[in-house]
Design a protein around this motif. Structure first.
Motif, PDB file in Angstrom:
ATOM      1  N   ILE A 250       0.830  -1.198   0.000  1.00  0.00           N
ATOM      2  CA  ILE A 250       0.000   0.000   0.000  1.00  0.00           C
ATOM      3  C   ILE A 250       0.868   1.252   0.000  1.00  0.00           C
ATOM      4  O   ILE A 250       0.595   2.225  -0.724  1.00  0.00           O
ATOM      5  CB  ILE A 250      -0.949  -0.015   1.212  1.00  0.00           C
ATOM      6  CG1 ILE A 250      -2.002  -1.130   1.045  1.00  0.00           C
ATOM      7  CG2 ILE A 250      -1.646   1.336   1.382  1.00  0.00           C
ATOM      8  CD1 ILE A 250      -2.903  -1.299   2.243  1.00  0.00           C
ATOM      9  N   ASN A 251       1.937   1.259   0.802  1.00  0.00           N
ATOM     10  CA  ASN A 251       2.844   2.402   0.822  1.00  0.00           C
ATOM     11  C   ASN A 251       3.509   2.606  -0.545  1.00  0.00           C
ATOM     12  O   ASN A 251       3.642   3.742  -1.022  1.00  0.00           O
ATOM     13  CB  ASN A 251       3.908   2.209   1.897  1.00  0.00           C
ATOM     14  CG  ASN A 251       3.330   2.263   3.298  1.00  0.00           C
ATOM     15  OD1 ASN A 251       2.289   2.872   3.529  1.00  0.00           O
ATOM     16  ND2 ASN A 251       3.997   1.622   4.241  1.00  0.00           N
TER      17      ASN A 251
ATOM     18  N   ARG B 262       2.277   1.674  -3.469  1.00  0.00           N
ATOM     19  CA  ARG B 262       1.256   2.139  -4.413  1.00  0.00           C
ATOM     20  C   ARG B 262       0.989   3.627  -4.240  1.00  0.00           C
ATOM     21  O   ARG B 262       0.852   4.358  -5.234  1.00  0.00           O
ATOM     22  CB  ARG B 262      -0.028   1.341  -4.199  1.00  0.00           C
ATOM     23  CG  ARG B 262      -1.143   1.692  -5.196  1.00  0.00           C
ATOM     24  CD  ARG B 262      -2.396   0.908  -4.886  1.00  0.00           C
ATOM     25  NE  ARG B 262      -2.888   1.234  -3.553  1.00  0.00           N
ATOM     26  CZ  ARG B 262      -3.900   0.609  -2.977  1.00  0.00           C
ATOM     27  NH1 ARG B 262      -4.499  -0.403  -3.591  1.00  0.00           N
ATOM     28  NH2 ARG B 262      -4.299   0.954  -1.762  1.00  0.00           N
ATOM     29  N   ASN B 263       0.931   4.105  -3.000  1.00  0.00           N
ATOM     30  CA  ASN B 263       0.692   5.533  -2.763  1.00  0.00           C
ATOM     31  C   ASN B 263       1.841   6.388  -3.294  1.00  0.00           C
ATOM     32  O   ASN B 263       1.616   7.449  -3.894  1.00  0.00           O
ATOM     33  CB  ASN B 263       0.497   5.782  -1.271  1.00  0.00           C
ATOM     34  CG  ASN B 263      -0.785   5.165  -0.735  1.00  0.00           C
ATOM     35  OD1 ASN B 263      -1.719   4.893  -1.497  1.00  0.00           O
ATOM     36  ND2 ASN B 263      -0.846   4.932   0.565  1.00  0.00           N
ATOM     37  N   ARG B 264       3.081   5.908  -3.079  1.00  0.00           N
ATOM     38  CA  ARG B 264       4.229   6.656  -3.605  1.00  0.00           C
ATOM     39  C   ARG B 264       4.197   6.695  -5.126  1.00  0.00           C
ATOM     40  O   ARG B 264       4.495   7.725  -5.741  1.00  0.00           O
ATOM     41  CB  ARG B 264       5.539   6.034  -3.113  1.00  0.00           C
ATOM     42  CG  ARG B 264       5.806   6.231  -1.631  1.00  0.00           C
ATOM     43  CD  ARG B 264       7.258   5.903  -1.306  1.00  0.00           C
ATOM     44  NE  ARG B 264       7.595   4.536  -1.673  1.00  0.00           N
ATOM     45  CZ  ARG B 264       7.473   3.491  -0.862  1.00  0.00           C
ATOM     46  NH1 ARG B 264       7.018   3.663   0.368  1.00  0.00           N
ATOM     47  NH2 ARG B 264       7.818   2.276  -1.264  1.00  0.00           N
TER      48      ARG B 264
ATOM     49  N   GLN C  36       1.559   6.533  -7.105  1.00  0.00           N
ATOM     50  CA  GLN C  36       0.503   7.431  -7.561  1.00  0.00           C
ATOM     51  C   GLN C  36       0.925   8.892  -7.460  1.00  0.00           C
ATOM     52  O   GLN C  36       0.634   9.698  -8.354  1.00  0.00           O
ATOM     53  CB  GLN C  36      -0.766   7.181  -6.745  1.00  0.00           C
ATOM     54  CG  GLN C  36      -1.446   5.856  -7.058  1.00  0.00           C
ATOM     55  CD  GLN C  36      -2.642   5.593  -6.157  1.00  0.00           C
ATOM     56  OE1 GLN C  36      -2.850   6.275  -5.156  1.00  0.00           O
ATOM     57  NE2 GLN C  36      -3.443   4.608  -6.518  1.00  0.00           N
ATOM     58  N   LYS C  37       1.624   9.246  -6.374  1.00  0.00           N
ATOM     59  CA  LYS C  37       2.097  10.615  -6.228  1.00  0.00           C
ATOM     60  C   LYS C  37       3.122  10.956  -7.305  1.00  0.00           C
ATOM     61  O   LYS C  37       3.104  12.065  -7.876  1.00  0.00           O
ATOM     62  CB  LYS C  37       2.701  10.821  -4.846  1.00  0.00           C
ATOM     63  CG  LYS C  37       1.671  10.796  -3.718  1.00  0.00           C
ATOM     64  CD  LYS C  37       2.332  10.998  -2.363  1.00  0.00           C
ATOM     65  CE  LYS C  37       1.312  10.965  -1.241  1.00  0.00           C
ATOM     66  NZ  LYS C  37       1.939  11.145   0.094  1.00  0.00           N
TER      67      LYS C  37
ATOM     68  N   GLU D 287       1.287  11.490 -10.643  1.00  0.00           N
ATOM     69  CA  GLU D 287       0.606  12.786 -10.709  1.00  0.00           C
ATOM     70  C   GLU D 287       1.618  13.920 -10.904  1.00  0.00           C
ATOM     71  O   GLU D 287       1.352  14.889 -11.630  1.00  0.00           O
ATOM     72  CB  GLU D 287      -0.195  13.001  -9.426  1.00  0.00           C
ATOM     73  CG  GLU D 287      -0.935  14.326  -9.365  1.00  0.00           C
ATOM     74  CD  GLU D 287      -1.980  14.470 -10.455  1.00  0.00           C
ATOM     75  OE1 GLU D 287      -2.323  15.619 -10.790  1.00  0.00           O
ATOM     76  OE2 GLU D 287      -2.442  13.428 -10.994  1.00  0.00           O
TER      77      GLU D 287
END
Length: 228
Positions: free
Chosen positions: A109-110, A112-114, A116-117, A120
């Motif tokens: 999860i960590n 995946r969040n990195r 996505q950032k 963007e």
């Protein structure tokens, strides 16, 4: 997936003693017999040791102490597993696998969040590069709108360009009559005006553009300032 507490889960597992109620007395009897045999053997060993030389007796006692220490270490290592039933042992292994799975899930999860950032951020850089390259053409369109009549076909093209940038989060700003804000306005000229009480945008020379809170280009304006 809810948080999993392996320690609380393992404390609820059944011990081998709980499922072997009738076998316990037999085990106790066997332990008493073993204790009696050990006592008899110890008595014989004492008599035999009295006849042996002192050096041989000391060596034998050292070997016996080492063997006892090894047995106790082995017993301590296997104590936790020996007290569990086969079902309890299987549940313990399942709890360990579940705990490891939750750690892997949190790390994913960590990651995946990195990702996505980062995605963007790269997307915004691409939009900024395109917008910066088209700024001269966009300024010409604004001048044509302000100082001349646009035919319907040209007006339709200009509107499509504006909507395309709005779709990607680009906001156009800078209007005559709004309060002057040095964080988003670039004053190219100040002129005194008796009709204003605070600095106000009098003329927009070039519109400003931003994405979210990030200003890509400040609006270039003429500012009307109080005479005093």
């Amino acid at each position: 997936m809810s948080d999993f507490n392996k320690d609380e889960y393992l404390n609820d597992l059944p011990d081998m003693d709980d499922l072997s109620g009738q076998a316990a007395p037999a085990a106790a009897s066997a332990a008493d017999g073993a204790s009696a045999d050990s006592a008899a053997a110890a008595a014989g060993a004492t008599q035999e040791g009295a006849a042996q030389p002192a050096a041989a007796q000391s060596q034998e006692n050292g070997d016996s102490a080492a063997a006892d220490g090894a047995d106790k270490a082995d017993a301590a290592d296997g104590k936790a597993d020996d007290t569990l039933t086969p079902l309890g042992q299987a549940k313990k292994e399942a709890a360990e696998y579940l705990e490891a799975l939750q750690r892997e899930r949190a790390e994913f999860i960590n990651f995946r969040n990195r990702a996505q950032k980062e995605q963007e951020r790269f997307r915004q850089h691409g939009i900024i590069d395109v917008l910066t390259a088209l700024l001269p053409a966009l300024d010409d369109i604004d001048r044509i709108r302000e100082h001349s009549e646009m035919d319907d076909s040209f007006k339709a093209v200009a509107n499509k360009i504006d909507k395309a940038f709005e779709k990607f989060g680009v906001e156009k700003f800078g209007e005559k009559g709004e309060d002057f804000d040095p964080t988003k306005h670039d004053a190219i000229l100040h002129k005194p005006d008796p009709n204003v009480e605070k600095e106000t945008v009098d003329t927009v020379v070039e519109a400003g553009y931003r994405i979210g809170d990030r200003v890509i280009r400040a609006a270039r304006v003429v500012v009307a300032s109080p005479q005093n």
